[in-house]
Scaffold this motif. Structure first.
Motif, PDB file in Angstrom:
ATOM      1  N   ALA A 189      24.528   5.572 -40.813  1.00 16.60           N
ATOM      2  CA  ALA A 189      24.437   4.217 -41.344  1.00 16.60           C
ATOM      3  C   ALA A 189      23.366   3.488 -40.532  1.00 16.60           C
ATOM      4  O   ALA A 189      23.182   3.762 -39.342  1.00 16.60           O
ATOM      5  CB  ALA A 189      25.771   3.500 -41.214  1.00 16.60           C
ATOM      6  N   VAL A 190      22.682   2.578 -41.171  1.00 17.40           N
ATOM      7  CA  VAL A 190      21.589   1.859 -40.514  1.00 17.40           C
ATOM      8  C   VAL A 190      21.771   0.358 -40.737  1.00 17.40           C
ATOM      9  O   VAL A 190      22.180  -0.071 -41.824  1.00 17.40           O
ATOM     10  CB  VAL A 190      20.224   2.305 -41.060  1.00 17.40           C
ATOM     11  N   ALA A 191      21.469  -0.394 -39.720  1.00 19.10           N
ATOM     12  CA  ALA A 191      21.550  -1.848 -39.824  1.00 19.10           C
ATOM     13  C   ALA A 191      20.283  -2.475 -39.246  1.00 19.10           C
ATOM     14  O   ALA A 191      19.604  -1.890 -38.405  1.00 19.10           O
ATOM     15  CB  ALA A 191      22.766  -2.377 -39.072  1.00 19.10           C
ATOM     16  N   TRP A 192      19.997  -3.652 -39.719  1.00 16.58           N
ATOM     17  CA  TRP A 192      18.963  -4.494 -39.140  1.00 16.58           C
ATOM     18  C   TRP A 192      19.648  -5.665 -38.428  1.00 16.58           C
ATOM     19  O   TRP A 192      20.545  -6.301 -38.994  1.00 16.58           O
ATOM     20  CB  TRP A 192      18.014  -5.032 -40.204  1.00 16.58           C
ATOM     21  N   PHE A 193      19.195  -5.916 -37.232  1.00 17.50           N
ATOM     22  CA  PHE A 193      19.615  -7.073 -36.461  1.00 17.50           C
ATOM     23  C   PHE A 193      18.365  -7.862 -36.092  1.00 17.50           C
ATOM     24  O   PHE A 193      17.252  -7.342 -36.132  1.00 17.50           O
ATOM     25  CB  PHE A 193      20.346  -6.660 -35.177  1.00 17.50           C
ATOM     26  N   ARG A 194      18.561  -9.100 -35.712  1.00 16.28           N
ATOM     27  CA  ARG A 194      17.418  -9.873 -35.241  1.00 16.28           C
ATOM     28  C   ARG A 194      17.841 -10.751 -34.065  1.00 16.28           C
ATOM     29  O   ARG A 194      19.009 -11.100 -33.924  1.00 16.28           O
ATOM     30  CB  ARG A 194      16.840 -10.731 -36.361  1.00 16.28           C
ATOM     31  N   TYR A 196      15.287  -5.629 -35.148  1.00 12.21           N
ATOM     32  CA  TYR A 196      15.608  -4.290 -34.663  1.00 12.21           C
ATOM     33  C   TYR A 196      16.344  -3.512 -35.744  1.00 12.21           C
ATOM     34  O   TYR A 196      17.206  -4.061 -36.434  1.00 12.21           O
ATOM     35  CB  TYR A 196      16.526  -4.368 -33.448  1.00 12.21           C
ATOM     36  N   CYS A 197      16.050  -2.235 -35.843  1.00 15.01           N
ATOM     37  CA  CYS A 197      16.918  -1.380 -36.639  1.00 15.01           C
ATOM     38  C   CYS A 197      17.783  -0.558 -35.694  1.00 15.01           C
ATOM     39  O   CYS A 197      17.382  -0.262 -34.568  1.00 15.01           O
ATOM     40  CB  CYS A 197      16.152  -0.495 -37.613  1.00 15.01           C
ATOM     41  N   ALA A 198      18.966  -0.238 -36.163  1.00 16.61           N
ATOM     42  CA  ALA A 198      19.936   0.494 -35.368  1.00 16.61           C
ATOM     43  C   ALA A 198      20.670   1.469 -36.277  1.00 16.61           C
ATOM     44  O   ALA A 198      20.810   1.214 -37.476  1.00 16.61           O
ATOM     45  CB  ALA A 198      20.918  -0.481 -34.716  1.00 16.61           C
ATOM     46  N   ALA A 199      21.146   2.566 -35.695  1.00 12.56           N
ATOM     47  CA  ALA A 199      21.801   3.598 -36.499  1.00 12.56           C
ATOM     48  C   ALA A 199      23.051   4.111 -35.799  1.00 12.56           C
ATOM     49  O   ALA A 199      23.133   4.128 -34.571  1.00 12.56           O
ATOM     50  CB  ALA A 199      20.832   4.755 -36.757  1.00 12.56           C
ATOM     51  N   ARG A 200      24.021   4.523 -36.624  1.00 10.18           N
ATOM     52  CA  ARG A 200      25.235   5.124 -36.081  1.00 10.18           C
ATOM     53  C   ARG A 200      25.759   6.151 -37.077  1.00 10.18           C
ATOM     54  O   ARG A 200      25.607   5.987 -38.297  1.00 10.18           O
ATOM     55  CB  ARG A 200      26.294   4.060 -35.801  1.00 10.18           C
TER      56      ARG A 200
END
Length: 123
Positions: free
Chosen positions: A33-38, A95-99
């Motif tokens: 799964a991928v998310a964008w944070f700022r 930022y992109c992040a993945a888990r």
């Protein structure tokens, strides 16, 4: 551990659009799964949008609803964030992040992060 690289940031006028991209280093990216944070200047990191491994499920923070669209292309190991109707308050490092688990809104659940890309919206 997957390496993530964001691109597409820059300076844009209010009301304009930008498309951010997050590229992963490995083909198993389709399991993440991928998310964008700022993180706006002087503020906490905040959730923007997330997408599950297949792209069938998405989630948006209040600031992104109706203006941003998250999508992914697993064949290219990329996740995109299309941003429209940008406002000065969208100025932040994105930022992109993945888990390897279902997406979450809390940044602490993600163990793979990119270096970030700066988005500046001028008014």
């Amino acid at each position: 551990q997957v390496q993530l690289l964001e691109s597409g940031g820059g300076v844009v006028e209010a009301g304009g659009s930008l498309r951010l991209s997050c590229e992963a280093s490995e083909s198993t990216f389709n399991r993440y799964a991928v998310a964008w944070f700022r993180q706006p200047p002087g503020k906490e990191r905040e959730f923007v949008a997330a997408i599950n491994w297949s792209g069938a499920s998405t989630d948006y923070g209040d600031s992104a609803k109706g203006r941003f669209t998250i999508s992914r292309d697993n064949a290219k190991n990329t996740v995109a964030l299309q941003m429209r109707s940008l406002k000065s308050e969208d100025t932040a490092i994105y930022y992109c992040a993945a888990r390897k688990a279902p997406p979450r809104r809390e940044w602490s659940f993600y163990d793979n992060w990119g270096q970030g890309t700066q988005v500046t919206v001028s008014s």
